[in-house]
Scaffold this motif. Structure first.
Motif, PDB file in Angstrom:
ATOM      1  N   ILE A   4       0.835  -1.206   0.000  1.00 46.36           N
ATOM      2  CA  ILE A   4       0.000   0.000   0.000  1.00 46.36           C
ATOM      3  C   ILE A   4       0.864   1.248   0.000  1.00 46.36           C
ATOM      4  N   GLU A   5       1.951   1.247   0.793  1.00 45.40           N
ATOM      5  CA  GLU A   5       2.853   2.396   0.825  1.00 45.40           C
ATOM      6  C   GLU A   5       3.471   2.645  -0.552  1.00 45.40           C
ATOM      7  N   ARG A   6       3.870   1.567  -1.223  1.00 46.92           N
ATOM      8  CA  ARG A   6       4.452   1.730  -2.564  1.00 46.92           C
ATOM      9  C   ARG A   6       3.428   2.284  -3.538  1.00 46.92           C
ATOM     10  N   LEU A   7       2.199   1.779  -3.464  1.00 44.96           N
ATOM     11  CA  LEU A   7       1.144   2.273  -4.351  1.00 44.96           C
ATOM     12  C   LEU A   7       0.848   3.744  -4.090  1.00 44.96           C
ATOM     13  N   MET A   8       0.785   4.116  -2.795  1.00 43.15           N
ATOM     14  CA  MET A   8       0.529   5.506  -2.438  1.00 43.15           C
ATOM     15  C   MET A   8       1.674   6.403  -2.887  1.00 43.15           C
TER      16      MET A   8
END
Length: 390
Positions: A222-226
């Motif tokens: 999720i952090e990478r996507l954000m």
């Protein structure tokens, strides 16, 4: 049969291992997607390998629990080896994922630990395994040296990662795993199966551990996507929306409000600042100017970077007057920074499209620039001769 008897028997092993396998399948799916989507292929290969080894170990545990005959010791040895090696690899991968920007993680210590596992396994197998209970009609074979080594490995990783900036879930997971191993060893070597609650801990805590690992991996994804999304809409230097996303925000504001305005700001003599005080100082000033515009536009609109030292704001004018906001921006920049700005604005009364309003606000800013700088001009109030000159 009581619930405790059911949980501490073969069915309990089936429940524990099946639960872990389900979590591992979810992690494997994410790992394969990461491998296909990102460049760091080696790390994701290790992650896929570690998860596969873990799944293999859980499958072996299920087989051993329901075995009705004596099995050769090497099967139990394989189960222990799979558990230790996969644990070492998965921790290496997670440390690599979470510390790759802040530290150079060396793989040699992990390779040494994995190599030592094989050496200790060979030594233990050569000496003799020990029996610690029964499974069906056969003797359960255990390897004390490997079990102690698993505890040592967990402690080494726990202590070695104290200085790393890792998630609390990671440390919680290591502590949970450590407690689970201690419970399993106490049940096998101290109480010899006489304390069902220890066996229950040894079966349930791995589910907690792998659930925490799944949450860690999920949060990382999720952090990478954000991060990817943020980099696609935000200017890296100023933190304002980039030109394309600002236009979409302004279009949405135009559709959702009765009236709006575009405020166009251009830093005066910015090239001279670059030439005399350097790019680093100029960037600091630019970021501060951007912060002021963002603060003034907050709650009533958005701010963006048009290009270079040109910054914009789109604001709803249902509750505020655009000239008041524009003048507030100009005054704050003059008093809080070492530069001034020329400002122009246009409202939805002059045009029905964002693109045209930006063009008009640009012309009003240009008029301010040509008439002394450090001032605010409205497109509506420009003389006819000054329009279409920007």
């Amino acid at each position: 049969m009581t619930m405790m008897q059911w949980l501490t028997g073969p069915n309990g092993v089936l429940f524990s291992s099946t639960s872990v396998i389900v979590v591992l399948i979810l992690m494997l799916f994410m790992s394969i997607k990461l491998y296909a989507s990102y460049r760091n292929k080696v790390t994701y290969r290790w992650l896929i390998a570690a998860i596969s080894l873990m799944m293999a170990k859980q499958a072996v545990l299920i087989g051993l629990a329901f075995s009705r005959q004596s099995l050769p010791p090497w099967i139990y040895l394989a189960s222990s080896l799979l558990g230790i090696v996969s644990f070492i690899i998965i921790n290496f991968v997670f440390m690599k994922l979470y510390t790759y920007r802040t530290a150079q993680l060396r793989s040699l210590p992990f390779l040494i630990m994995a190599g030592a596992t094989g050496a200790l396994a060979a030594a233990q197998y050569a000496v003799a395994p020990s029996g610690s209970g029964t499974s069906g009609e056969g003797l359960i074979v255990s390897f004390p040296l490997l079990d102690v080594y698993m505890i040592v490995v967990t402690l080494i990783i726990l202590l070695a990662t104290r200085v790393a900036d890792l998630s609390p879930k990671y440390y919680t997971g290591l502590i949970v795993y450590f407690i689970g191993e201690l419970a399993r060893m106490a049940d096998a070597y101290v109480f010899h199966g006489g304390q069902p609650w220890l066996l229950l801990l040894g079966l349930l805590l791995p589910i907690v551990y792998f659930s925490l690992m799944f949450m860690l991996l999920f949060e990382w994804v999720i952090e990478r996507l954000m991060s990817t999304y943020q980099s696609s809409i935000v200017d890296g230097l100023t933190g304002l929306y980039n030109r394309r996303h600002f236009s979409s925000k302004a279009d949405a504001l135009l559709k959702g409000s009765k009236s709006m305005a575009i405020i166009f700001c251009d830093i005066d003599n910015f090239k001279r600042l670059n030439d005399t005080q350097g790019h680093l100082k100029a960037d600091i000033v630019l970021k501060r100017v951007a912060e002021i515009i963002k603060e003034e536009a907050s709650s009533i609109g958005s701010a963006g970077r048009y290009g270079g030292e040109e910054l914009l704001a789109c604001i709803s004018t249902e509750r505020v007057k655009p000239d008041v906001v524009a003048e507030s921006i100009r005054k704050r920049i003059e008093s809080e920074t070492i530069v001034t700005v020329s400002v122009g604005f246009s409202t939805s009364k002059e045009s029905g499209s964002v693109q045209e309003m930006v063009k008009q606000a640009d012309e009003a800013m240009y008029y301010s620039k040509m008439n002394g700088k450090n001032r605010v001009s409205s497109f509506k109030s420009l003389p006819a001769s000054a329009k279409n000159l920007g």
